[in-house]
Scaffold this motif. Structure first.
Motif, mmCIF file in Angstrom:
data_model
loop_
_atom_site.group_PDB
_atom_site.id
_atom_site.type_symbol
_atom_site.label_atom_id
_atom_site.label_comp_id
_atom_site.label_asym_id
_atom_site.label_seq_id
_atom_site.Cartn_x
_atom_site.Cartn_y
_atom_site.Cartn_z
ATOM 1 N N GLU A 51 0.825 -1.206 0.000
ATOM 2 C CA GLU A 51 0.000 0.000 0.000
ATOM 3 C C GLU A 51 0.860 1.258 0.000
ATOM 4 O O GLU A 51 1.908 1.298 0.636
ATOM 5 N N GLU A 52 0.393 2.276 -0.666
ATOM 6 C CA GLU A 52 1.042 3.590 -0.659
ATOM 7 C C GLU A 52 1.025 4.130 0.776
ATOM 8 O O GLU A 52 -0.001 4.118 1.434
ATOM 9 N N ASP A 53 2.173 4.581 1.257
ATOM 10 C CA ASP A 53 2.297 5.052 2.641
ATOM 11 C C ASP A 53 2.642 6.543 2.706
ATOM 12 O O ASP A 53 2.748 7.101 3.795
ATOM 13 N N PHE A 54 2.827 7.196 1.575
ATOM 14 C CA PHE A 54 3.108 8.629 1.495
ATOM 15 C C PHE A 54 4.253 9.059 2.409
ATOM 16 O O PHE A 54 4.172 10.061 3.112
ATOM 17 N N GLY A 55 5.331 8.268 2.423
ATOM 18 C CA GLY A 55 6.517 8.619 3.199
ATOM 19 C C GLY A 55 6.450 8.264 4.661
ATOM 20 O O GLY A 55 7.338 8.622 5.426
ATOM 21 N N GLY A 56 5.429 7.540 5.060
ATOM 22 C CA GLY A 56 5.243 7.173 6.464
ATOM 23 C C GLY A 56 6.142 6.032 6.922
ATOM 24 O O GLY A 56 7.155 5.718 6.284
ATOM 25 N N PRO A 57 5.777 5.393 8.030
ATOM 26 C CA PRO A 57 6.631 4.375 8.643
ATOM 27 C C PRO A 57 6.998 3.206 7.720
ATOM 28 O O PRO A 57 8.121 2.724 7.765
ATOM 29 N N GLU A 58 6.060 2.748 6.898
ATOM 30 C CA GLU A 58 6.370 1.625 5.996
ATOM 31 C C GLU A 58 7.409 2.032 4.955
ATOM 32 O O GLU A 58 8.348 1.288 4.665
ATOM 33 N N HIS A 59 7.270 3.212 4.399
ATOM 34 C CA HIS A 59 8.250 3.693 3.420
ATOM 35 C C HIS A 59 9.608 3.929 4.079
ATOM 36 O O HIS A 59 10.655 3.612 3.505
ATOM 37 N N GLN A 60 9.612 4.496 5.277
ATOM 38 C CA GLN A 60 10.867 4.743 5.983
ATOM 39 C C GLN A 60 11.564 3.423 6.294
ATOM 40 O O GLN A 60 12.790 3.309 6.165
ATOM 41 N N ASP A 61 10.796 2.406 6.661
ATOM 42 C CA ASP A 61 11.379 1.097 6.914
ATOM 43 C C ASP A 61 11.980 0.514 5.638
ATOM 44 O O ASP A 61 13.040 -0.109 5.669
ATOM 45 N N ALA A 62 11.335 0.738 4.501
ATOM 46 C CA ALA A 62 11.866 0.246 3.224
ATOM 47 C C ALA A 62 13.217 0.881 2.913
ATOM 48 O O ALA A 62 14.128 0.222 2.404
ATOM 49 N N VAL A 63 13.370 2.166 3.230
ATOM 50 C CA VAL A 63 14.660 2.840 3.023
ATOM 51 C C VAL A 63 15.715 2.219 3.948
ATOM 52 O O VAL A 63 16.841 1.950 3.525
ATOM 53 N N ARG A 64 15.361 1.976 5.212
ATOM 54 C CA ARG A 64 16.310 1.366 6.152
ATOM 55 C C ARG A 64 16.742 -0.020 5.668
ATOM 56 O O ARG A 64 17.922 -0.379 5.752
ATOM 57 N N VAL A 65 15.816 -0.801 5.125
ATOM 58 C CA VAL A 65 16.148 -2.120 4.582
ATOM 59 C C VAL A 65 17.083 -1.984 3.380
ATOM 60 O O VAL A 65 18.040 -2.753 3.238
ATOM 61 N N ALA A 66 16.836 -1.005 2.526
ATOM 62 C CA ALA A 66 17.707 -0.786 1.365
ATOM 63 C C ALA A 66 19.122 -0.427 1.801
ATOM 64 O O ALA A 66 20.110 -0.940 1.249
ATOM 65 N N VAL A 67 19.250 0.444 2.809
ATOM 66 C CA VAL A 67 20.575 0.812 3.314
ATOM 67 C C VAL A 67 21.261 -0.403 3.936
ATOM 68 O O VAL A 67 22.453 -0.632 3.720
ATOM 69 N N ALA A 68 20.515 -1.208 4.679
ATOM 70 C CA ALA A 68 21.090 -2.422 5.279
ATOM 71 C C ALA A 68 21.569 -3.383 4.196
ATOM 72 O O ALA A 68 22.610 -4.028 4.339
ATOM 73 N N LEU A 123 11.548 12.899 0.140
ATOM 74 C CA LEU A 123 12.203 13.498 1.301
ATOM 75 C C LEU A 123 11.619 13.006 2.622
ATOM 76 O O LEU A 123 12.358 12.720 3.554
ATOM 77 N N SER A 124 10.304 12.871 2.706
ATOM 78 C CA SER A 124 9.713 12.463 3.984
ATOM 79 C C SER A 124 10.156 11.060 4.383
ATOM 80 O O SER A 124 10.452 10.810 5.550
ATOM 81 N N MET A 125 10.234 10.150 3.434
ATOM 82 C CA MET A 125 10.693 8.795 3.797
ATOM 83 C C MET A 125 12.198 8.778 4.043
ATOM 84 O O MET A 125 12.672 8.118 4.957
ATOM 85 N N ALA A 126 12.956 9.533 3.262
ATOM 86 C CA ALA A 126 14.410 9.544 3.428
ATOM 87 C C ALA A 126 14.821 10.195 4.743
ATOM 88 O O ALA A 126 15.693 9.695 5.455
ATOM 89 N N ALA A 127 14.187 11.314 5.086
ATOM 90 C CA ALA A 127 14.531 12.017 6.323
ATOM 91 C C ALA A 127 14.211 11.175 7.547
ATOM 92 O O ALA A 127 14.972 11.160 8.517
ATOM 93 N N GLY A 128 13.106 10.455 7.497
ATOM 94 C CA GLY A 128 12.736 9.611 8.624
ATOM 95 C C GLY A 128 13.610 8.384 8.770
ATOM 96 O O GLY A 128 13.667 7.775 9.842
ATOM 97 N N ALA A 129 14.298 8.004 7.708
ATOM 98 C CA ALA A 129 15.123 6.797 7.734
ATOM 99 C C ALA A 129 16.608 7.071 7.842
ATOM 100 O O ALA A 129 17.379 6.168 8.177
#
Length: 82
Positions: free
Chosen positions: A17-34, A56-62
């Motif tokens: 689901e589209e999360d508009f930069g929220g927690p699910e998207h931020q977690d996806a960025v953290r997984v990509a960095v890992a 930016l909202s997902m990147a900044a949160g992650a």
């Protein structure tokens, strides 16, 4: 340079689901960095995040929780209507 580009959940070819930069998207960025951190030949101390358009909202949160060395945003804040 080693580069990883991905579609967060609900965008492009990604499922979910589209999360508009929220927690699910931020977690996806953290997984990509890992994933990058675990890739042979990648200097874990020099991994950064580049965000574009509404990323930016997902990147900044992650950025800090992922241990990224830097965050570079190209366009600045945006909302889903623009």
């Amino acid at each position: 340079f080693v580069v990883l580009r991905f579609d967060p959940p609900g965008r492009g070819d990604a499922t979910g689901e589209e999360d508009f930069g929220g927690p699910e998207h931020q977690d996806a960025v953290r997984v990509a960095v890992a994933h990058l951190r675990a890739t042979p030949g990648v200097d874990a101390a020099r991994i950064g995040i580049l965000s574009l358009f509404s990323g930016l909202s997902m990147a900044a949160g992650a950025a800090a929780p992922s241990g990224a060395a830097f965050l570079l945003d190209v366009e600045g804040p945006a909302d889903r209507e623009t």
